[in-house]
Every structure is written in structure tokens, then in C-alpha cells.
Design a protein around this motif. Structure first.
Motif, PDB file in Angstrom:
ATOM      1  N   GLY A 157       0.785  -1.226   0.000  1.00 19.60           N
ATOM      2  CA  GLY A 157       0.000   0.000   0.000  1.00 19.60           C
ATOM      3  C   GLY A 157       0.814   1.271   0.000  1.00 19.60           C
ATOM      4  N   ALA A 158       2.061   1.237  -0.496  1.00 22.03           N
ATOM      5  CA  ALA A 158       2.853   2.452  -0.597  1.00 22.03           C
ATOM      6  C   ALA A 158       2.138   3.450  -1.498  1.00 22.03           C
ATOM      7  CB  ALA A 158       4.236   2.129  -1.153  1.00 22.03           C
ATOM      8  N   PHE A 159       2.341   4.739  -1.225  1.00 25.65           N
ATOM      9  CA  PHE A 159       1.644   5.764  -2.000  1.00 25.65           C
ATOM     10  C   PHE A 159       2.602   6.910  -2.294  1.00 25.65           C
ATOM     11  CE2 PHE A 159       1.271   6.726   2.431  1.00 25.65           C
ATOM     12  CZ  PHE A 159       1.366   8.101   2.531  1.00 25.65           C
ATOM     13  N   GLU A 160       2.228   7.748  -3.220  1.00 31.38           N
ATOM     14  CA  GLU A 160       3.079   8.840  -3.654  1.00 31.38           C
ATOM     15  C   GLU A 160       2.349  10.171  -3.525  1.00 31.38           C
ATOM     16  OE1 GLU A 160       2.919   9.294  -8.329  1.00 31.38           O
ATOM     17  OE2 GLU A 160       3.095   7.170  -7.784  1.00 31.38           O
ATOM     18  N   GLU A 161       3.133  11.227  -3.378  1.00 28.65           N
ATOM     19  CA  GLU A 161       2.609  12.585  -3.319  1.00 28.65           C
ATOM     20  C   GLU A 161       3.532  13.514  -4.097  1.00 28.65           C
ATOM     21  OE1 GLU A 161       2.137  13.833   0.685  1.00 28.65           O
ATOM     22  OE2 GLU A 161       0.437  12.510   1.111  1.00 28.65           O
ATOM     23  N   ALA A 162       2.950  14.515  -4.749  1.00 30.83           N
ATOM     24  CA  ALA A 162       3.752  15.503  -5.460  1.00 30.83           C
ATOM     25  C   ALA A 162       4.465  16.397  -4.453  1.00 30.83           C
ATOM     26  CB  ALA A 162       2.870  16.339  -6.385  1.00 30.83           C
ATOM     27  N   MET A 163       5.695  16.759  -4.761  1.00 35.14           N
ATOM     28  CA  MET A 163       6.473  17.639  -3.890  1.00 35.14           C
ATOM     29  C   MET A 163       6.212  19.092  -4.245  1.00 35.14           C
ATOM     30  SD  MET A 163      10.061  15.450  -4.020  1.00 35.14           S
ATOM     31  CE  MET A 163      10.984  16.660  -3.061  1.00 35.14           C
ATOM     32  N   THR A 164       6.160  19.937  -3.226  1.00 34.11           N
ATOM     33  CA  THR A 164       6.010  21.373  -3.445  1.00 34.11           C
ATOM     34  C   THR A 164       7.348  21.967  -3.873  1.00 34.11           C
ATOM     35  OG1 THR A 164       6.540  21.945  -1.157  1.00 34.11           O
ATOM     36  CG2 THR A 164       4.225  21.425  -1.670  1.00 34.11           C
ATOM     37  N   ALA A 165       7.323  23.234  -4.315  1.00 32.36           N
ATOM     38  CA  ALA A 165       8.557  23.904  -4.733  1.00 32.36           C
ATOM     39  C   ALA A 165       9.547  23.980  -3.577  1.00 32.36           C
ATOM     40  CB  ALA A 165       8.246  25.292  -5.271  1.00 32.36           C
ATOM     41  N   GLN A 166       9.074  24.304  -2.371  1.00 30.67           N
ATOM     42  CA  GLN A 166       9.979  24.400  -1.238  1.00 30.67           C
ATOM     43  C   GLN A 166      10.519  23.041  -0.843  1.00 30.67           C
ATOM     44  OE1 GLN A 166      11.177  27.288   0.261  1.00 30.67           O
ATOM     45  NE2 GLN A 166      12.571  25.732   1.069  1.00 30.67           N
ATOM     46  N   GLU A 167       9.725  21.991  -0.944  1.00 28.83           N
ATOM     47  CA  GLU A 167      10.208  20.647  -0.652  1.00 28.83           C
ATOM     48  C   GLU A 167      11.307  20.241  -1.624  1.00 28.83           C
ATOM     49  OE1 GLU A 167       6.374  18.428   1.431  1.00 28.83           O
ATOM     50  OE2 GLU A 167       6.551  18.451  -0.760  1.00 28.83           O
ATOM     51  N   ILE A 168      11.182  20.621  -2.901  1.00 24.53           N
ATOM     52  CA  ILE A 168      12.228  20.323  -3.887  1.00 24.53           C
ATOM     53  C   ILE A 168      13.508  21.061  -3.529  1.00 24.53           C
ATOM     54  CG2 ILE A 168      12.900  20.611  -6.300  1.00 24.53           C
ATOM     55  CD1 ILE A 168       9.973  20.188  -7.057  1.00 24.53           C
ATOM     56  N   ILE A 169      13.389  22.352  -3.210  1.00 25.63           N
ATOM     57  CA  ILE A 169      14.567  23.155  -2.875  1.00 25.63           C
ATOM     58  C   ILE A 169      15.289  22.579  -1.661  1.00 25.63           C
ATOM     59  CG2 ILE A 169      15.301  25.419  -2.037  1.00 25.63           C
ATOM     60  CD1 ILE A 169      13.073  26.638  -3.764  1.00 25.63           C
ATOM     61  N   THR A 170      14.525  22.228  -0.614  1.00 28.25           N
ATOM     62  CA  THR A 170      15.132  21.691   0.602  1.00 28.25           C
ATOM     63  C   THR A 170      15.786  20.340   0.346  1.00 28.25           C
ATOM     64  OG1 THR A 170      13.439  22.822   1.910  1.00 28.25           O
ATOM     65  CG2 THR A 170      14.706  21.112   3.013  1.00 28.25           C
ATOM     66  N   ALA A 171      15.152  19.491  -0.464  1.00 25.02           N
ATOM     67  CA  ALA A 171      15.734  18.187  -0.789  1.00 25.02           C
ATOM     68  C   ALA A 171      17.076  18.340  -1.492  1.00 25.02           C
ATOM     69  CB  ALA A 171      14.776  17.381  -1.660  1.00 25.02           C
ATOM     70  N   LEU A 172      17.262  19.425  -2.230  1.00 24.31           N
ATOM     71  CA  LEU A 172      18.507  19.669  -2.947  1.00 24.31           C
ATOM     72  C   LEU A 172      19.553  20.363  -2.086  1.00 24.31           C
ATOM     73  CD1 LEU A 172      16.988  20.864  -6.344  1.00 24.31           C
ATOM     74  CD2 LEU A 172      17.950  18.622  -5.818  1.00 24.31           C
ATOM     75  N   GLY A 173      19.209  20.642  -0.830  1.00 21.58           N
ATOM     76  CA  GLY A 173      20.158  21.292   0.067  1.00 21.58           C
ATOM     77  C   GLY A 173      20.092  22.795   0.045  1.00 21.58           C
ATOM     78  N   GLY A 174      19.067  23.382  -0.589  1.00 18.80           N
ATOM     79  CA  GLY A 174      18.925  24.824  -0.627  1.00 18.80           C
ATOM     80  C   GLY A 174      18.027  25.334   0.483  1.00 18.80           C
ATOM     81  N   THR A 175      17.920  26.650   0.601  1.00 15.80           N
ATOM     82  CA  THR A 175      17.043  27.270   1.586  1.00 15.80           C
ATOM     83  C   THR A 175      15.903  28.015   0.897  1.00 15.80           C
ATOM     84  OG1 THR A 175      18.595  29.146   1.660  1.00 15.80           O
ATOM     85  CG2 THR A 175      18.808  27.445   3.366  1.00 15.80           C
ATOM     86  N   ASP A 176      16.267  29.049   0.140  1.00 16.65           N
ATOM     87  CA  ASP A 176      15.239  29.832  -0.559  1.00 16.65           C
ATOM     88  C   ASP A 176      15.219  29.558  -2.057  1.00 16.65           C
ATOM     89  OD1 ASP A 176      14.554  31.073   1.841  1.00 16.65           O
ATOM     90  OD2 ASP A 176      16.113  32.593   1.585  1.00 16.65           O
ATOM     91  N   GLU A 177      16.275  28.959  -2.569  1.00 22.43           N
ATOM     92  CA  GLU A 177      16.341  28.690  -4.000  1.00 22.43           C
ATOM     93  C   GLU A 177      17.221  27.468  -4.253  1.00 22.43           C
ATOM     94  OE1 GLU A 177      19.921  31.935  -4.848  1.00 22.43           O
ATOM     95  OE2 GLU A 177      17.885  32.346  -5.531  1.00 22.43           O
ATOM     96  N   VAL A 178      17.142  26.952  -5.467  1.00 26.03           N
ATOM     97  CA  VAL A 178      17.958  25.801  -5.852  1.00 26.03           C
ATOM     98  C   VAL A 178      19.430  26.192  -5.848  1.00 26.03           C
ATOM     99  CG1 VAL A 178      18.480  24.190  -7.730  1.00 26.03           C
ATOM    100  CG2 VAL A 178      16.105  24.796  -7.234  1.00 26.03           C
ATOM    101  N   PRO A 179      20.305  25.398  -5.225  1.00 24.91           N
ATOM    102  CA  PRO A 179      21.736  25.744  -5.204  1.00 24.91           C
ATOM    103  C   PRO A 179      22.277  25.978  -6.619  1.00 24.91           C
ATOM    104  CG  PRO A 179      21.298  23.923  -3.705  1.00 24.91           C
ATOM    105  CD  PRO A 179      20.024  24.160  -4.462  1.00 24.91           C
ATOM    106  N   TRP A 180      22.915  27.135  -6.808  1.00 30.76           N
ATOM    107  CA  TRP A 180      23.384  27.494  -8.149  1.00 30.76           C
ATOM    108  C   TRP A 180      24.462  26.542  -8.635  1.00 30.76           C
ATOM    109  CZ3 TRP A 180      28.256  28.607  -9.853  1.00 30.76           C
ATOM    110  CH2 TRP A 180      29.243  28.841  -8.887  1.00 30.76           C
ATOM    111  N   SER A 181      25.218  25.915  -7.687  1.00 21.26           N
ATOM    112  CA  SER A 181      26.335  25.068  -8.085  1.00 21.26           C
ATOM    113  C   SER A 181      25.892  23.762  -8.737  1.00 21.26           C
ATOM    114  CB  SER A 181      27.215  24.764  -6.866  1.00 21.26           C
ATOM    115  OG  SER A 181      26.444  24.244  -5.797  1.00 21.26           O
ATOM    116  N   LEU A 182      24.587  23.485  -8.782  1.00 21.17           N
ATOM    117  CA  LEU A 182      24.104  22.365  -9.583  1.00 21.17           C
ATOM    118  C   LEU A 182      24.031  22.723 -11.063  1.00 21.17           C
ATOM    119  CD1 LEU A 182      21.216  21.031  -7.296  1.00 21.17           C
ATOM    120  CD2 LEU A 182      23.329  19.832  -7.864  1.00 21.17           C
TER     121      LEU A 182
END
Length: 457
Positions: free
Chosen positions: A130-155
Motif C-alpha cells: 500500500g505504498a503511496f506517492e505525493e507531489a512535492m512542493t517547490a519548497q520541498e524540492i529546494i530543501t531536498a537539494l540542500g537549498g534554503t530559498d532557492e535551488v543551489p546554483w552550483s548544480l
């Protein structure tokens, strides 16, 4: 020569200069010129200008120099596709430098094995329980990438439109456990997928035994690529895998430009292999699923209960355990569990196929025979005696009418498994084609109501 002498004879030193020279000669000293401080400042300015323009020219050269993507230090690709015009993405990465030249960092020189034409090994996997999925918000994406307010530019993802999906543990796991986060990016003809799995490498659907495994800053990195057309694709595909701290990382980039695909992959490895790691999923928490615990009688009264096996088809040695009903926006299912001795268990989960988390079917109900069950199952000699010696980890049957049923059966014979599946009230066994009518009719004919069925006599 005479003209030269005549010209030099017309040159006379000023009387003051002549007097100072003679005076210095008498003292045995060299004449000194008055200090001109503007000369030192001008020299410094000239050196600075030379260093600036020389460095700028070198940067321009490096930015356009295209190295071998499988050797040396990768440089930025000469051509970057334009930012996507569409706005349907969760997040579009901007350029913090507004196109201006800026300082840069060293990019690792990775070896990518050319796996074009190699035979990939495929891993068929899926989340169970019964695993399920959810769409990530913009802030969740940024935080997952190690950013705070924006996507780390070094990517170096400027111009990419990003979307994310997170998978969470289902009913037999902690409901808030993150199984995997997947972030996709699109920019023109270039696209990528970044998969993050806590504690292990992401479960893969494709890999190559010929892939290059190398050490980068103490981290093992697996890397490979395929060329266009050699494997049926129109683009270059680059892939890297590594453990970033306790985070499993897989990055797959697809682009018609080889330098772009290799460049983004190398930059990703540099970022992920940092001492403190660059990615995280700790902030991701699932929205609690409002499941209802039911008795077996209550479960059979649910509209999905018609696809549960009949009591008479449950072999001796198994007793009913639990039943759970999930009915939310992305999940419409009914699950029932029967428990046996030791590790023996029967789990049947009925899904409405319109639900986002409904699994894909392995076969249709009319394909469920003893032969197909033998192909899908595994005989385990540790199951002995009356219970039998077969187990089926998980397979999904398409019952039609938008219904998928997932079976996990541990400790049945093939005959018992076949009887259990076909015992559901929703099952109607077709009769052989009649020579008189030329049509096949189900017996008995079910009620036209979508959720009411006629049980077999």
C-alpha cells in the motif's frame, strides 16, 4: 651617418642638469631623478588590467573549449538550451548571476563507460504494502537539494523546470517513512531525473555490468553512457550512482548534446560527494492516510469486498487477521490479511485503478491458470505438510471494470491459490461458445449495477 651626427650635435643638456651631473661626479655618486609617484600607481593599474583581461580571455577560452567527455576535467558546454517557456512545472530555476561571468569551481574528471550496444540488466520492482506517492512542493524540492530559498546554483540547473514526487511507506510500513524522492528537470531537449533513497542506492530498472566504478574523493561512483541510435534512442544518456553520506543518489541525464549530459553529470557528482552531503529527505512527511479498520464481515459489505476470496477458499491453518479500507483522493483500496503458522500469510488488496497509487497488472483474470501461477510463483521446500510449498511475493490481476487486485500468498499449493483467486464473488466463469447463438454469455449474468454482483450458486 653625417646627418645623424649633425642631429645629435644640436641636442644640448640644460645647464641645471649639467651642473648636477658634474657635482655628483665629484662626490662619486650617480645622479638621481626626482621621484614620480604616478609611475608606480600606473604600473599597478596596468598589471591589474592585464591580469583581468588575460583571465577573462582564458575564461572565455575555457567556456568554449570542448573536452573529451570521458576524460580530463569537464568544461561548460558551448551550447545551453533556452529556458522552457511553459509554466506548468512546479519550479523553474533562475540564474542568480543574470548571465554575468563569475568565479567557478573544479569539476571532477570522471570515467564514463560506453555501454552502447551492451545488454542491460533489468530489475522489475515495485513498492508493496500500500505504498503511496505525493507531489512535492517547490519548497520541498529546494530543501531536498540542500537549498534554503532557492535551488543551489552550483548544480548549474539554470533554466530547468523542476517537478518532484515522493513515495511513502504504506500500511505494513511506517506511514511517514520516505521510500524515495524523485526530481525531474526539463530544459528544451535536455532532461534529467534525480532519485534519492535514504540508506541505500535507489532501486533501479536498468543497469550495465560494464559500467565504470571509480573513486572520487573517497566515494565510489558508478558511471556509464550510451550514444544515440546505438540503443534505439535519439539522445545521449548519461547516468551516475553513488552514496552521498547515507543518501543513495542516481542521476540520469538525456540530451542531444554529449557535453551537456556529461557536464551536468560531473557537476552533480561533485555536489553530492561533499563531506556533509548535499541532499536530504528528512523534511518530507506524508499526509496521514485516514484508514478504517474493519472486521471481515464489514470488509465484505464494502463495494470492493466482492473481490475478496470466499471463506470456503481459505485453506485450513489460516485465520483472519485485519482488514483496512483507504478511501482518499489518491488511494481507493481494501486490504485483508489472513495469518498462518510462522511466516505464512495471505494478503489480498483490491484497488480502484483510477487511483493514483493503483499498481499495474501482471495478467488478466482469464489468464490466471495453474500454468501462469507456476510461472509467477516460487516453490519453497521449507513449507511442508498440509499447507503446501509455494509462495507468491506479489502479483496483480486485472479484473476489468477498473479493478486491480494484488495477491501476496505464502504457503499455498498452486491448486489452492487458483481456487482462492477464482472464489471471489465478482468472478464469473464464462461458458464455451454456443453453436446456436454464436455468443458467449457469463453464468450467472451479473446485475448491471457497477458494484452489485450475483454470487455463484
Amino acid at each position: 651617418m653625417n646627418r645623424y651626427r649633425a642631429y645629435m650635435n644640436r641636442i644640448h643638456a640644460p645647464s641645471g642638469l649639467r651642473h648636477r651631473v658634474l657635482e655628483s661626479a665629484e662626490r662619486g655618486q650617480r645622479p638621481r631623478r626626482p621621484a614620480r609617484r604616478w609611475i608606480g600607481a600606473g604600473t599597478l593599474a596596468a598589471c591589474f588590467a592585464l591580469a583581468f583581461f588575460g583571465g577573462w580571455q582564458a575564461w572565455q577560452y575555457a567556456a568554449h573549449y570542448q573536452p573529451d567527455p570521458t576524460a580530463g576535467v569537464a568544461d561548460p558546454p558551448a551550447v545551453i538550451t533556452p529556458a522552457p517557456a511553459e509554466t506548468e512545472h512546479t519550479l523553474v530555476v533562475g540564474d542568480p548571476f543574470n548571465g554575468q561571468h563569475h568565479g567557478f569551481f573544479a569539476v571532477p574528471a570522471l570515467e564514463f563507460a560506453d555501454c552502447t550496444g551492451c545488454t542491460p540488466y533489468l530489475i522489475d520492482w515495485d513498492w508493496t504494502g500500500g505504498a503511496f506517492e505525493e507531489a512535492m512542493t517547490a519548497q520541498e524540492i529546494i530543501t531536498a537539494l540542500g537549498g534554503t530559498d532557492e535551488v543551489p546554483w552550483s548544480l548549474l540547473w539554470s533554466g530547468f523546470g523542476l517537478d518532484g514526487t515522493a513515495w511513502y511507506g504504506g500500511e505494513n510500513l511506517d506511514g511517514e517513512q520516505v521510500l524515495m524522492a524523485s526530481i525531474t528537470g526539463v530544459n528544451g531537449d535536455t532532461s534529467f531525473t534525480l532519485e534519492l533513497t535514504p540508506g541505500q542506492l535507489p532501486p533501479g530498472g536498468e543497469g550495465y555490468a560494464e559500467a565504470a566504478v571509480q573513486d572520487y574523493d573517497g566515494v565510489a561512483v558508478t558511471a556509464w553512457y550510451t550514444r544515440p541510435d546505438g540503443d534505439g534512442g535519439s539522445n545521449y544518456t548519461y547516468c551516475v550512482e553513488l552514496l552521498s553520506g547515507d543518501m543513495g543518489v542516481r542521476f540520469t541525464c538525456d540530451s542531444p548534446d554529449q557535453e551537456t549530459a556529461s557536464w551536468l553529470s560531473c557537476v552533480l557528482v561533485r555536489y553530492a560527494a561533499q563531506a556533509d552531503g548535499g541532499f536530504t529527505t528528512e523534511h518530507l512527511t506524508a499526509i496521514p492516510i485516514p484508514g478504517r479498520e474493519l472486521s471481515l464481515e464489514e470488509a465484505r459489505e464494502e463495494h470492493l469486498g466482492a473481490w475478496l476470496p470466499a471463506d470456503s477458499a481459505i485453506p485450513d491453518g489460516f485465520t483472519f487477521g485485519t482488514a483496512t479500507r483507504y478511501e482518499v483522493q489518491n488511494l481507493d483500496s481494501l486490504s485483508a490479511i489472513w495469518e498462518g503458522d510462522g511466516a505464512l500469510m495471505l494478503r489480498v488488496t483490491v484497488y480502484r485503478s483510477e487511483a493514483v497509487v493503483a499498481p499495474e497488472a501482471d495478467l488478466t483474470i482469464d489468464q490466471v491458470t495453474t500454468d501462469t501461477l507456476r510461472e509467477l510463483g516460487e516453490k519453497n521446500p521449507s513449507y511442508t505438510g498440509k499447507i503446501g510449498g509455494w509462495r507468491w511475493y506479489s502479483f496483480v490481476v486485472d479484473w476489468g471494470d477498473g479493478i486491480m487486485v494484488e495477491y501476496s500468498l505464502w504457503g499455498l499449493t498452486v491448486t489452492e491459490a487458483l481456487a482462492l483467486i477464482h472464489s471471489a464473488q465478482a468472478y464469473v466463469e464464462p461458458v464455451e461458445e454456443s453453436e446456436d447463438s454464436g455468443v458467449t454469455l457469463p453464468v450467472p449474468i451479473p446485475d448491471p449495477s457497477p458494484w452489485q454482483v450475483v454470487p455463484l450458486e
